[in-house]
Design a protein around this motif. Structure first.
Motif, short mmCIF file in Angstrom:
data_model
loop_
_atom_site.label_atom_id
_atom_site.label_comp_id
_atom_site.label_asym_id
_atom_site.label_seq_id
_atom_site.Cartn_x
_atom_site.Cartn_y
_atom_site.Cartn_z
N GLY A 45 29.47 20.42 44.14
CA GLY A 45 29.03 19.76 44.71
C GLY A 45 30.26 18.65 44.40
O GLY A 45 29.74 17.70 44.63
N ALA A 46 31.48 19.49 43.88
CA ALA A 46 32.37 18.72 43.86
C ALA A 46 33.74 19.07 44.38
O ALA A 46 35.17 18.67 43.97
CB ALA A 46 32.82 19.29 41.83
N MET A 47 33.13 18.81 45.69
CA MET A 47 34.64 18.46 46.68
C MET A 47 35.61 17.34 46.00
O MET A 47 34.68 16.01 46.68
CB MET A 47 34.44 18.83 48.02
CG MET A 47 34.40 20.13 48.06
SD MET A 47 35.35 20.78 48.32
CE MET A 47 36.37 20.44 49.16
N GLY A 48 36.86 17.44 45.60
CA GLY A 48 37.21 15.25 46.01
C GLY A 48 38.73 15.90 45.90
O GLY A 48 39.11 17.03 45.65
N SER A 49 39.54 15.09 46.42
CA SER A 49 41.15 15.57 46.59
C SER A 49 41.45 15.91 45.04
O SER A 49 42.70 16.65 44.34
CB SER A 49 42.26 14.45 47.03
OG SER A 49 41.11 13.25 46.16
N GLY A 50 40.94 15.20 44.17
CA GLY A 50 41.99 15.63 42.30
C GLY A 50 41.47 16.79 42.61
O GLY A 50 41.89 17.68 41.25
N SER A 51 39.94 17.30 42.62
CA SER A 51 39.96 18.92 42.02
C SER A 51 40.23 19.68 42.63
O SER A 51 40.94 20.67 42.43
CB SER A 51 38.39 19.11 42.29
OG SER A 51 37.37 17.46 41.66
N VAL A 52 40.35 19.99 44.12
CA VAL A 52 41.74 20.45 45.68
C VAL A 52 42.97 20.82 44.67
O VAL A 52 43.53 21.42 44.94
CB VAL A 52 40.62 20.04 45.96
CG1 VAL A 52 42.10 20.76 47.34
CG2 VAL A 52 39.45 20.49 46.65
N THR A 53 43.35 19.75 44.25
CA THR A 53 44.44 19.57 43.65
C THR A 53 45.20 20.19 42.47
O THR A 53 45.81 20.60 42.41
CB THR A 53 45.12 17.66 43.33
OG1 THR A 53 45.18 16.98 44.35
CG2 THR A 53 46.71 17.42 43.20
#
Length: 68
Positions: A42-50
């Motif tokens: 549950g840690a989907m975020g633009s920073g994590s994906v980047t």
């Protein structure tokens, strides 16, 4: 006078097309696993994906350069 053994290719690391394709495939696989883990926790975020894209790209480059 003894001469040292010299490789026929001059000792250069070869980077074949197969290694490039393998590096790309590994990078895509790493990114897919990264995103799956992010969704799972549950840690989907633009920073994590980047960060995942950067990690996947670096691993893919390493596979290509190391000719694994």
């Amino acid at each position: 006078m003894a001469q040292g053994i010299t490789p026929l290719d001059g000792g250069q690391i070869k980077k074949s097309r197969a290694s490039l394709i393998g590096g790309c495939a590994v990078a895509v696989g790493v990114l897919a696993l990264w995103v799956a883990i992010l969704r799972d926790i549950g840690a989907m975020g633009s920073g994590s994906v980047t960060l995942g894209v950067i990690v996947a790209a670096l691993i893919g480059l390493w596979i290509w350069k190391a000719d694994l």
